[in-house]
Design a protein around this motif. Structure first.
Motif, PDB file in Angstrom:
ATOM      1  N   VAL A 237      -4.192   3.529  13.052  1.00  0.00           N
ATOM      2  CA  VAL A 237      -3.026   2.648  12.932  1.00  0.00           C
ATOM      3  C   VAL A 237      -2.139   3.188  11.826  1.00  0.00           C
ATOM      4  CG1 VAL A 237      -4.244   1.021  11.389  1.00  0.00           C
ATOM      5  CG2 VAL A 237      -2.196   0.271  12.620  1.00  0.00           C
ATOM      6  N   GLN A 238      -0.834   3.178  12.095  1.00  0.00           N
ATOM      7  CA  GLN A 238       0.125   3.602  11.081  1.00  0.00           C
ATOM      8  C   GLN A 238       0.873   2.356  10.621  1.00  0.00           C
ATOM      9  OE1 GLN A 238       3.532   5.929  12.324  1.00  0.00           O
ATOM     10  NE2 GLN A 238       3.473   7.179  10.478  1.00  0.00           N
ATOM     11  N   VAL A 239       0.727   2.045   9.340  1.00  0.00           N
ATOM     12  CA  VAL A 239       1.367   0.850   8.797  1.00  0.00           C
ATOM     13  C   VAL A 239       2.555   1.257   7.925  1.00  0.00           C
ATOM     14  CG1 VAL A 239       1.059  -1.185   7.311  1.00  0.00           C
ATOM     15  CG2 VAL A 239      -0.788  -0.461   8.830  1.00  0.00           C
ATOM     16  N   GLY A 240       3.655   0.510   8.050  1.00  0.00           N
ATOM     17  CA  GLY A 240       4.785   0.728   7.155  1.00  0.00           C
ATOM     18  C   GLY A 240       5.920   1.522   7.758  1.00  0.00           C
ATOM     19  N   GLY A 241       5.772   1.878   9.021  1.00  0.00           N
ATOM     20  CA  GLY A 241       6.825   2.665   9.654  1.00  0.00           C
ATOM     21  C   GLY A 241       6.405   4.104   9.789  1.00  0.00           C
ATOM     22  N   THR A 267       0.608   2.887   2.630  1.00  0.00           N
ATOM     23  CA  THR A 267       1.682   2.070   2.067  1.00  0.00           C
ATOM     24  C   THR A 267       1.901   0.849   2.944  1.00  0.00           C
ATOM     25  OG1 THR A 267       3.261   3.431   3.284  1.00  0.00           O
ATOM     26  CG2 THR A 267       3.003   3.917   0.936  1.00  0.00           C
ATOM     27  N   LEU A 268       2.419  -0.206   2.321  1.00  0.00           N
ATOM     28  CA  LEU A 268       2.783  -1.389   3.107  1.00  0.00           C
ATOM     29  C   LEU A 268       4.115  -1.137   3.808  1.00  0.00           C
ATOM     30  CD1 LEU A 268       2.404  -4.324   3.953  1.00  0.00           C
ATOM     31  CD2 LEU A 268       3.447  -5.011   1.783  1.00  0.00           C
ATOM     32  N   GLY A 269       5.009  -0.451   3.104  1.00  0.00           N
ATOM     33  CA  GLY A 269       6.306  -0.079   3.681  1.00  0.00           C
ATOM     34  C   GLY A 269       7.042  -1.266   4.270  1.00  0.00           C
ATOM     35  N   SER A 270       7.550  -1.083   5.464  1.00  0.00           N
ATOM     36  CA  SER A 270       8.365  -2.117   6.102  1.00  0.00           C
ATOM     37  C   SER A 270       7.515  -3.170   6.806  1.00  0.00           C
ATOM     38  CB  SER A 270       9.279  -1.469   7.135  1.00  0.00           C
ATOM     39  OG  SER A 270       8.485  -0.944   8.189  1.00  0.00           O
ATOM     40  N   GLY A 271       6.218  -2.908   6.932  1.00  0.00           N
ATOM     41  CA  GLY A 271       5.364  -3.846   7.662  1.00  0.00           C
ATOM     42  C   GLY A 271       5.261  -3.548   9.151  1.00  0.00           C
ATOM     43  N   ALA A 272       5.783  -2.397   9.573  1.00  0.00           N
ATOM     44  CA  ALA A 272       5.599  -1.991  10.966  1.00  0.00           C
ATOM     45  C   ALA A 272       4.150  -1.569  11.170  1.00  0.00           C
ATOM     46  CB  ALA A 272       6.532  -0.834  11.309  1.00  0.00           C
ATOM     47  N   VAL A 273       3.596  -1.905  12.333  1.00  0.00           N
ATOM     48  CA  VAL A 273       2.199  -1.593  12.629  1.00  0.00           C
ATOM     49  C   VAL A 273       2.147  -0.897  13.987  1.00  0.00           C
ATOM     50  CG1 VAL A 273      -0.102  -2.575  13.049  1.00  0.00           C
ATOM     51  CG2 VAL A 273       1.383  -3.597  11.306  1.00  0.00           C
TER      52      VAL A 273
END
Lengths: 370, 149
Positions: A237-241, A267-273
């Protein structure tokens, strides 16, 4: 409330920026508040360009007034009379929604001391970086500035400027209304509040959720997301964009808070999952991602301009089966150099998907090498 | 409206050259060379800077192109949802390659990165309007509306 009280309330709430940098919001406001200047500005960063992210659009389409209110509170706190919403050019339909809401607020006398103007971007991912965004509002190429000085001291037209993300401003009215301790009690104590996540890829519920920040990645994928379709197994899973790290199964119990994500090298980044199932070709996805950065690098600094191009070349080589073990070593070295030497977050984060995949999924690379 | 009138509306807006370029492009479909030259004069910046701005942002085009601009998202979520097949279907249907315009001047095909409609990948936009969950089979129907216009 007086400006100092407003700033203190926001600082005590421990609200941290939702745009990716995670800086304490009240502290940032305090810098702009104490800066001496004739004019100050409030800018809303609505340039969400991280692939897989549309949280800010959801907020602006459904509750534009919460954004206007949050910006107005900020303006009161720091002493600004002019605000801008820098909206990505890909959201032309949102311009009317925002302008209608601004007109409504004006008609009710809520914007007597503070005006807000909507400015459209024109398709440049780098303009999500706050100083590039400022350059763009000034009518220039969106190239990041050298920092310091940071925008709260010297921003738009060299005046003290607060740049906050849509989601950050949207959290402010509830904090002022319900109090700092109420907000600080929600979610993870170090990064309290909620986070909007947008789910894409191999997950049954490809939609968005607002969750407390102590929610784990596993809960996002399997409870909110409804798991992976067609009985397939989880791969990564790629989190944060697209600038986020690829995360393996063993780290799925990590809460979606800022420092907890940093602690696992993500990173939490933008919150995209973005969820990938076992059937996905990770190398092909990484090749596309490195193509993204090669295209979006603004070209101002050499490590990013040349580095994103080389990483893309090397990923193309690995993906078409002509890569050698030496190419992997070069990518690792180049990626590490970029992470510390690029001028802005774009170049610093660009190698993260590749470096994290090399760490957690080395076999995917090895089978492709000559 | 000609580009001089459009530019005049934005001349007093601080940093307004990008808004002006948007407005010119809405009218002409691209940024004509003479409009960029006029913008440089109007905003009192060097011509090189005006072209620098016009060519920095991927939504601006300094070359004429088809009237209806079709952009296909190729970012990771759309990529794994089958954007490549959608691209093939568009190229087949219009008889042109990505980056080209049809000879009738009706359509232009462009790549884009994420357009923020990721709830329904793959995504294409036509003149900024998003179409989500696009399948290759749906392409002829989507384009039909624009073929008449």
């Amino acid at each position: 409330m007086k400006p100092e009280e407003l700033i203190d309330e926001v600082r005590q709430s421990k609200l941290r920026g939702r745009g990716g940098a995670g800086f304490n919001c009240g502290q940032k406001w305090y810098f702009a508040y104490t800066a001496r200047a004739d004019e100050k500005f409030v800018i809303c960063n609505a340039d969400e360009g991280e692939p897989g992210t549309y949280k800010d659009r959801i907020i602006m389409e459904n509750d534009p007034h919460v954004l206007i209110e949050g910006m107005t509170i900020c303006a009161t706190a720091i002493g600004a009379r002019q605000g801008y919403i820098y909206l990505r050019g890909e959201y032309p339909q949102v311009v009317n929604i925002l302008n209608t809401a601004i007109d409504q607020a004006k008609a009710r006398g809520l914007l007597d001391d503070f005006d807000i103007e909507v400015r459209s971007g024109a398709g440049a991912y780098v303009c999500g970086e706050e100083t590039a965004l400022i350059e763009s509002i000034e009518g220039k190429r969106g190239e990041p500035r050298y920092k310091p000085p940071y925008p709260p001291v010297e921003g738009l037209w060299n005046q003290p400027t607060i740049v906050n993300n849509v989601e950050t401003f949207a959290a402010v009215p509830a904090i002022v209304k319900n109090g700092a301790s109420w907000y600080a009690s929600i979610g993870h104590p170090d990064y309290p509040g909620t986070k909007i996540v947008t789910l894409t890829g191999d997950v049954n519920n490809r939609t968005f959720f607002e969750v407390p920040t102590n929610t784990t990645i596993r809960e996002i994928i399997y409870e909110f997301g409804g798991g992976i379709p067609a009985g397939k197994k989880f791969k990564a899973v790629q989190v944060g964009g697209t600038s986020g790290a690829f995360i393996p199964e063993e780290n799925l119990d990590t809460p979606l808070a800022f420092d907890t994500m940093t602690a696992i090298g993500a990173t939490l980044g933008s919150g995209a999952v973005l969820v990938l199932d076992e059937s996905r070709n990770l190398i092909d996805v990484l090749t596309r991602i490195s193509g993204f950065f090669q295209h979006e690098s603004c070209g101002k600094c050499a490590p990013c301009r040349e580095g994103t191009m080389r990483l893309y070349d090397l990923m193309l080589k690995v993906n078409n089966g002509t890569g050698k073990p030496q190419d992997i070593k070069i990518m690792q070295k180049l990626g590490n150099v970029m992470a510390i030497s690029c001028l802005c977050g774009l170049g610093q984060a660009a190698p993260a998907p590749i470096l994290s995949s090399l760490e957690h999924f080395p076999a995917d690379f090895n089978v492709k090498l000559m | 409206m000609d580009y001089k009138e459009i530019l005049a509306q934005y001349r007093d807006l601080p940093g307004g050259i990008i808004e002006a370029f948007h407005a010119i492009q809405d009218e002409f479909g691209y940024l004509p060379e003479e409009a960029v030259l006029e913008a440089a004069r109007g905003f009192a910046i060097p011509v090189a800077e005006a072209f620098g701005i016009a060519t920095f942002y991927s939504m601006f085009s300094v070359k004429p192109r088809g009237k209806n601009v079709i952009r296909i998202c190729e970012s990771a979520p759309c990529h794994i949802a089958g954007a490549t097949e959608v691209i093939a279907a568009l190229e087949r249907e219009l008889g042109i390659k990505m980056g080209e315009s049809t000879s009738c001047g009706r359509f232009a095909l462009e790549f884009t990165e994420c357009v923020g409609q990721c709830q329904g990948t793959p995504v294409i936009t036509i003149n900024g309007k998003p179409y989500t969950n696009v399948s290759p089979a749906a392409i002829p129907n989507i384009l039909a509306e624009y073929k008449q216009a």
